[in-house]
Design a protein around this motif. Structure first.
Motif, PDB file in Angstrom:
ATOM      1  N   ASP A 103      -2.511  -2.764  -5.595  1.00  0.00           N
ATOM      2  CA  ASP A 103      -2.615  -1.679  -5.947  1.00  0.00           C
ATOM      3  C   ASP A 103      -3.296  -1.353  -6.929  1.00  0.00           C
ATOM      4  OD1 ASP A 103      -1.110  -2.763  -8.388  1.00  0.00           O
ATOM      5  OD2 ASP A 103       0.149  -2.240  -8.132  1.00  0.00           O
ATOM      6  N   THR A 155      -0.139  -0.520  -0.492  1.00  0.00           N
ATOM      7  CA  THR A 155       0.621  -0.502  -1.292  1.00  0.00           C
ATOM      8  C   THR A 155       2.048  -1.382  -1.226  1.00  0.00           C
ATOM      9  OG1 THR A 155      -0.551   0.809  -3.254  1.00  0.00           O
ATOM     10  CG2 THR A 155       1.172  -1.034  -3.935  1.00  0.00           C
ATOM     11  N   PRO A 156       2.694  -2.385  -1.227  1.00  0.00           N
ATOM     12  CA  PRO A 156       3.691  -2.298  -0.350  1.00  0.00           C
ATOM     13  C   PRO A 156       5.193  -1.842  -1.116  1.00  0.00           C
ATOM     14  CG  PRO A 156       2.547  -4.675  -1.327  1.00  0.00           C
ATOM     15  CD  PRO A 156       2.167  -3.944  -1.588  1.00  0.00           C
ATOM     16  N   GLY A 157       6.324  -1.048  -0.449  1.00  0.00           N
ATOM     17  CA  GLY A 157       7.112  -0.139  -0.366  1.00  0.00           C
ATOM     18  C   GLY A 157       6.385   0.575  -0.319  1.00  0.00           C
ATOM     19  N   HIS A 158       5.373   1.960  -0.218  1.00  0.00           N
ATOM     20  CA  HIS A 158       4.577   2.871  -0.525  1.00  0.00           C
ATOM     21  C   HIS A 158       4.648   3.117   0.427  1.00  0.00           C
ATOM     22  CE1 HIS A 158       4.379   3.948  -4.792  1.00  0.00           C
ATOM     23  NE2 HIS A 158       5.053   1.826  -4.887  1.00  0.00           N
ATOM     24  N   GLU A 159       4.595   2.126   1.726  1.00  0.00           N
ATOM     25  CA  GLU A 159       4.425   2.948   3.221  1.00  0.00           C
ATOM     26  C   GLU A 159       4.200   3.932   4.100  1.00  0.00           C
ATOM     27  OE1 GLU A 159       6.510   0.015   2.243  1.00  0.00           O
ATOM     28  OE2 GLU A 159       5.211  -2.306   2.419  1.00  0.00           O
ATOM     29  N   GLN A 160       5.979   5.141   3.721  1.00  0.00           N
ATOM     30  CA  GLN A 160       5.860   5.635   3.961  1.00  0.00           C
ATOM     31  C   GLN A 160       5.406   6.649   3.332  1.00  0.00           C
ATOM     32  OE1 GLN A 160       7.948   6.396   7.674  1.00  0.00           O
ATOM     33  NE2 GLN A 160       6.962   4.313   7.995  1.00  0.00           N
ATOM     34  N   GLU A 161       4.980   6.967   2.014  1.00  0.00           N
ATOM     35  CA  GLU A 161       4.256   7.895   1.022  1.00  0.00           C
ATOM     36  C   GLU A 161       3.313   8.900   2.075  1.00  0.00           C
ATOM     37  OE1 GLU A 161       5.528   6.501  -3.137  1.00  0.00           O
ATOM     38  OE2 GLU A 161       3.409   6.864  -2.533  1.00  0.00           O
ATOM     39  N   SER A 166       0.000   4.288   0.861  1.00  0.00           N
ATOM     40  CA  SER A 166       0.478   4.273   2.108  1.00  0.00           C
ATOM     41  C   SER A 166       0.287   3.825   3.521  1.00  0.00           C
ATOM     42  CB  SER A 166       0.836   6.469   2.355  1.00  0.00           C
ATOM     43  OG  SER A 166      -0.054   6.485   3.388  1.00  0.00           O
ATOM     44  N   TYR A 315      -1.221  -7.193   3.829  1.00  0.00           N
ATOM     45  CA  TYR A 315      -0.968  -8.237   2.982  1.00  0.00           C
ATOM     46  C   TYR A 315      -0.997  -9.399   2.772  1.00  0.00           C
ATOM     47  CZ  TYR A 315       1.871  -2.921   2.478  1.00  0.00           C
ATOM     48  OH  TYR A 315       2.548  -2.052   2.345  1.00  0.00           O
TER      49      TYR A 315
END
Ligand SMILES: [Fe+2]
Length: 360
Positions: A103, A155-161, A166, A315
């Motif tokens: 990130d 960034t892990p956790g933001h894939e769909q942003e 994303s 990742y």
């Protein structure tokens, strides 16, 4: 609004893209100057966290003019109706990058760690020198900690942003920081790593076809554009001024467009039909640039919307990694109506404007 076709486009660099060559020797001299500045200052968190250290800025300001004339030439704003230019090729070796950070925080931390053999600080300085040739690099207090060079990594956790962090979702075509009256005139994207040739999409408003009534409707201030998720999500208390989707600069069409952050539900049917037509046209004229390491993409943010095709993040330290710089062109003027907007309280970090101001 149809969003499906972009993922199918994998052409490396379509012929519509303006391309400029940075001769190898000139590329070497940019990297050498950046290296010299990096060694002189040393990488430390005090400098690398935001890159707004006064000594670093003074080095950039005093020395970018020393770069060969051809560097200044290739870094000028895009010159065709496509509104984008690919610049190749900065010398870059994959082994000097180390692993791709997960990130923007980690990227900034690693850049300031003198114990890491691979510090991207020298590349940050390289980007600042190049961006300064084009105009005035600036950042945002509320984005990536105000850093003047942003890192774009999945960034892990933001894939769909709907943000640069994303990956698996299509990043819909948008004007960068469309919500703000001081948004960049130019965006510079520097590619460090892109192993899966993930495409950046670009669409120019100067290539779309709209009838006179649609244009007229889109020139009116109809709906607000809210800040994107990279600035947080608590803007309910800020005034949300309606903005014009289309504008003019010296007779050429300009646009301000970010449907993902525009409350389209509250628009009337006629406006929506014109807006939808614009979106469809932007998709029709969309071209994709799959940047390779060392290539730069200059995007005219007043003329072009950009996005990114979906991809599967790795990742594993080898992911796509771009450096992004916002650039202001002091000679550009925007519609007077924008001057009254407060930009949702978001402030620019614009040290080069101050330096220039102090000189004149
Ligand atoms: Fe963007």
């Amino acid at each position: 609004m149809a969003k499906s076709v972009l993922s199918e486009r994998q052409t490396l660099h379509p012929s519509e893209l303006e391309r400029r060559e940075l001769p190898a020797e000139a590329g070497q001299s940019v990297r050498a100057l950046a290296q010299e500045i990096t060694v002189t200052l040393g990488a430390s968190p005090a400098i690398t966290t935001t890159l707004s250290d006064a000594t670093l800025l003074r080095h950039i300001e005093d020395r970018y003019t020393e770069l060969p004339e051809v560097v200044h030439q290739v870094m000028r704003a895009p010159a065709t109706a496509a509104g984008v230019t690919v610049i190749g090729q900065l010398p870059l070796c994959d082994t000097e990058l180390g692993t791709t950070p997960v990130d923007w925080r980690q990227a900034a931390e690693w850049a300031g760690d003198p114990d890491r053999a691979s510090s991207s600080f020298a590349l940050d300085v390289t980007m600042l020198l190049l961006a300064r040739c084009a105009g005035e690099p600036f950042g945002w207090q509320g984005q990536q900690g105000g850093r003047l060079v942003n890192n774009i990594v999945p960034t892990p956790g933001h894939e769909q942003e709907q943000s640069g962090a994303s990956s698996t979702t299509l990043l819909s075509p948008h004007t960068e920081d469309a919500f703000h009256p001081q948004r960049a005139n130019l965006l510079m994207l520097g590619c460090l790593r892109n192993p899966d040739r993930v495409g950046t999409t670009v669409s120019s408003v100067r290539r779309v076809e709209l009838d006179a009534a649609q244009r007229e409707r889109l020139r009116r201030r109809e709906l607000p554009i809210l800040p994107d998720v990279s600035y947080g999500d608590d803007f309910d208390t800020e005034p949300a001024p309606a903005v014009a989707t289309l504008g003019d600069d010296d007779g050429g069409l300009t646009l301000r467009f970010d449907p993902a952050y525009t409350p389209l539900d509250s628009a009337d049917g006629e406006f929506l039909a014109a807006y939808d037509r614009l979106a469809t046209e932007l998709e029709r004229v969309c071209i994709t640039a799959a940047l390779t390491p060392g290539e730069l993409l200059l995007v005219d943010n007043d003329v072009v919307v950009h996005g990114r095709v979906p991809f599967t993040p790795r990742y594993d330290g080898t992911d796509r990694w771009l450096k992004r710089v916002n650039i202001r062109l002091p000679q550009r003027r925007r519609a007077a109506a924008e001057a009254t907007e407060n930009g949702y309280g978001q402030r620019v970090v614009a040290p080069f404007r101050t330096i220039r101001g102090n000189r004149s």
